[in-house]
Scaffold this motif. Sequence first.
Motif, mmCIF file in Angstrom:
data_model
loop_
_atom_site.group_PDB
_atom_site.id
_atom_site.type_symbol
_atom_site.label_atom_id
_atom_site.label_comp_id
_atom_site.label_asym_id
_atom_site.label_seq_id
_atom_site.Cartn_x
_atom_site.Cartn_y
_atom_site.Cartn_z
ATOM 1 N N ALA A 213 44.974 -5.329 28.169
ATOM 2 C CA ALA A 213 44.692 -4.132 27.377
ATOM 3 C C ALA A 213 43.593 -3.297 28.010
ATOM 4 O O ALA A 213 43.643 -2.069 27.997
ATOM 5 N N LEU A 214 42.595 -3.969 28.570
ATOM 6 C CA LEU A 214 41.440 -3.273 29.127
ATOM 7 C C LEU A 214 40.971 -3.977 30.388
ATOM 8 O O LEU A 214 40.642 -5.164 30.361
ATOM 9 N N PHE A 215 40.954 -3.252 31.502
ATOM 10 C CA PHE A 215 40.376 -3.723 32.751
ATOM 11 C C PHE A 215 38.997 -3.084 32.914
ATOM 12 O O PHE A 215 38.668 -2.086 32.280
ATOM 13 N N CYS A 216 38.218 -3.634 33.807
ATOM 14 C CA CYS A 216 36.851 -3.142 33.965
ATOM 15 C C CYS A 216 36.764 -1.828 34.732
ATOM 16 O O CYS A 216 35.917 -0.988 34.424
ATOM 17 N N SER A 217 37.639 -1.642 35.731
ATOM 18 C CA SER A 217 37.491 -0.474 36.598
ATOM 19 C C SER A 217 38.736 0.394 36.706
ATOM 20 O O SER A 217 38.707 1.433 37.354
ATOM 21 N N GLN A 218 39.833 -0.019 36.109
ATOM 22 C CA GLN A 218 41.089 0.702 36.286
ATOM 23 C C GLN A 218 41.987 0.483 35.079
ATOM 24 O O GLN A 218 41.657 -0.269 34.170
ATOM 25 N N ARG A 219 43.142 1.139 35.098
ATOM 26 C CA ARG A 219 44.128 0.904 34.058
ATOM 27 C C ARG A 219 45.249 0.038 34.607
ATOM 28 O O ARG A 219 45.625 0.158 35.772
ATOM 29 N N THR A 220 45.787 -0.807 33.761
ATOM 30 C CA THR A 220 46.885 -1.659 34.183
ATOM 31 C C THR A 220 48.189 -0.859 34.225
ATOM 32 O O THR A 220 48.263 0.276 33.768
ATOM 33 N N LEU B 276 42.407 1.133 22.943
ATOM 34 C CA LEU B 276 41.204 1.273 23.759
ATOM 35 C C LEU B 276 40.083 1.947 22.972
ATOM 36 O O LEU B 276 38.918 1.522 23.032
ATOM 37 N N ARG B 277 40.422 2.977 22.222
ATOM 38 C CA ARG B 277 39.402 3.630 21.387
ATOM 39 C C ARG B 277 38.854 2.641 20.361
ATOM 40 O O ARG B 277 37.643 2.625 20.075
ATOM 41 N N THR C 34 29.957 -5.354 30.940
ATOM 42 C CA THR C 34 29.787 -4.947 29.547
ATOM 43 C C THR C 34 30.643 -3.730 29.213
ATOM 44 O O THR C 34 31.028 -2.960 30.102
ATOM 45 N N LEU C 35 30.904 -3.547 27.941
ATOM 46 C CA LEU C 35 31.637 -2.358 27.498
ATOM 47 C C LEU C 35 30.902 -1.074 27.888
ATOM 48 O O LEU C 35 31.525 -0.076 28.253
ATOM 49 N N LYS C 36 29.593 -1.110 27.818
ATOM 50 C CA LYS C 36 28.811 0.065 28.199
ATOM 51 C C LYS C 36 29.048 0.420 29.667
ATOM 52 O O LYS C 36 29.248 1.592 30.012
ATOM 53 N N GLN C 37 29.051 -0.603 30.520
ATOM 54 C CA GLN C 37 29.282 -0.360 31.943
ATOM 55 C C GLN C 37 30.692 0.176 32.190
ATOM 56 O O GLN C 37 30.890 1.083 32.996
ATOM 57 N N ILE C 38 31.661 -0.382 31.473
ATOM 58 C CA ILE C 38 33.047 0.063 31.637
ATOM 59 C C ILE C 38 33.203 1.519 31.204
ATOM 60 O O ILE C 38 33.917 2.293 31.839
ATOM 61 N N SER C 39 32.541 1.879 30.132
ATOM 62 C CA SER C 39 32.653 3.255 29.624
ATOM 63 C C SER C 39 32.133 4.272 30.622
ATOM 64 O O SER C 39 32.470 5.459 30.559
ATOM 65 N N LYS C 40 31.326 3.809 31.572
ATOM 66 C CA LYS C 40 30.763 4.706 32.578
ATOM 67 C C LYS C 40 31.504 4.650 33.914
ATOM 68 O O LYS C 40 31.454 5.615 34.685
ATOM 69 N N LYS C 41 32.194 3.523 34.192
ATOM 70 C CA LYS C 41 32.781 3.346 35.522
ATOM 71 C C LYS C 41 34.298 3.424 35.558
ATOM 72 O O LYS C 41 34.882 3.658 36.607
ATOM 73 N N ASN C 42 34.947 3.209 34.430
ATOM 74 C CA ASN C 42 36.414 3.222 34.404
ATOM 75 C C ASN C 42 36.892 4.643 34.094
ATOM 76 O O ASN C 42 36.712 5.127 32.964
ATOM 77 N N PRO C 43 37.497 5.341 35.058
ATOM 78 C CA PRO C 43 37.861 6.749 34.838
ATOM 79 C C PRO C 43 38.863 6.951 33.716
ATOM 80 O O PRO C 43 38.787 7.948 32.982
ATOM 81 N N TYR C 44 39.795 6.008 33.538
ATOM 82 C CA TYR C 44 40.773 6.173 32.467
ATOM 83 C C TYR C 44 40.107 6.029 31.104
ATOM 84 O O TYR C 44 40.372 6.804 30.182
ATOM 85 N N VAL C 45 39.237 5.043 30.977
ATOM 86 C CA VAL C 45 38.518 4.840 29.720
ATOM 87 C C VAL C 45 37.660 6.060 29.400
ATOM 88 O O VAL C 45 37.612 6.519 28.249
ATOM 89 N N LYS C 46 36.994 6.589 30.389
ATOM 90 C CA LYS C 46 36.169 7.784 30.187
ATOM 91 C C LYS C 46 36.997 8.930 29.628
ATOM 92 O O LYS C 46 36.571 9.654 28.722
ATOM 93 N N GLU C 47 38.210 9.082 30.147
ATOM 94 C CA GLU C 47 39.091 10.160 29.689
ATOM 95 C C GLU C 47 39.563 9.908 28.263
ATOM 96 O O GLU C 47 39.587 10.832 27.431
ATOM 97 N N ILE C 48 39.917 8.660 27.955
ATOM 98 C CA ILE C 48 40.382 8.300 26.617
ATOM 99 C C ILE C 48 39.294 8.529 25.582
ATOM 100 O O ILE C 48 39.514 9.094 24.506
ATOM 101 N N LEU C 49 38.089 8.092 25.890
ATOM 102 C CA LEU C 49 36.977 8.218 24.949
ATOM 103 C C LEU C 49 36.576 9.681 24.759
ATOM 104 O O LEU C 49 36.080 10.064 23.701
ATOM 105 N N LYS C 50 36.783 10.473 25.787
ATOM 106 C CA LYS C 50 36.467 11.887 25.675
ATOM 107 C C LYS C 50 37.442 12.604 24.748
ATOM 108 O O LYS C 50 37.072 13.509 24.011
ATOM 109 N N ASN C 51 38.703 12.154 24.796
ATOM 110 C CA ASN C 51 39.736 12.765 23.976
ATOM 111 C C ASN C 51 39.931 11.964 22.683
ATOM 112 O O ASN C 51 40.972 11.357 22.453
ATOM 113 N N LYS C 52 38.920 11.910 21.870
ATOM 114 C CA LYS C 52 38.978 11.140 20.629
ATOM 115 C C LYS C 52 39.935 11.772 19.644
ATOM 116 O O LYS C 52 40.056 12.988 19.560
ATOM 117 N N LYS C 53 40.623 10.895 18.878
ATOM 118 C CA LYS C 53 41.528 11.387 17.838
ATOM 119 C C LYS C 53 40.790 11.490 16.517
ATOM 120 O O LYS C 53 39.917 10.714 16.233
#
Length: 227
Positions: free
Chosen positions: A163-170, A185-186, A208-227
């Motif tokens: 469901a969640l990788f540290c640096s990329q999307r599966t 993911l949200r 950590t989740l905090k580190q992932i939120s800063k380094k994983n580009p897909y996660v960053k995009e998902i969190l930016k586009n909150k529903k």
Amino acid sequence: MNYKNNYDVINFVDRDFKNVNSFLVIDKEKNGILFDCWKGSVEGINKYLEENNVKLSHIFLGHGHYEHINGLEKIYIKNNDPCVYIGADDLPNLYDAELNQSAIYDTEKFAISDKVSNIKAILKDSVYKINGLTIKAFIRTSHTTGSIVYEIEELKMIFTGDALFCSQRTTIYDEELTDAWDDTLRWVFKAFPKKYIVMPGHHEYGVTLKQISKKNPYVKEILKNKK
């Protein structure tokens, strides 16, 4: 990896195949809980358990794709029938090489036999008290509809499978799951403290989740586009 309260978390990774992870959580009494079981790590897992006198009591499967389940039978038989947990929607994958994708992507079709009998299907979000730990299982559609995110409260850790990788999307196998996956993911980043450690099904772990939120580009995009 040594954590508080006298628990160890041991990683078994196959760097020759997709960096597939399995994780063994051991208490001070040498009771073990295994998360996922790829066949390439079976020998190492069984050897570690035997040489360190660890009793494997439970196996938790994150989802039903072959690279996370096809070591199950050898580990199960070798270790006196530990209790196996899997999401109810993914339970049929254990018995069907097409569903678990081994018929498509692996050289060996995989399906468990009736020798593996101590299996529990997780039907809803659940809490288990095992070896002094509180393990919470959350059914969240992502890589499959039966994917599970497991939390261990005492270790401030989540096992996220694919469901969640540290640096990329599966890899996305089913485009119809994309929206639900994004919602999962949200949910992860809302449900758990940012200091929680992530143990995924592949690649890098212990971040950590905090580190992932800063380094994983897909996660960053998902969190930016909150529903």
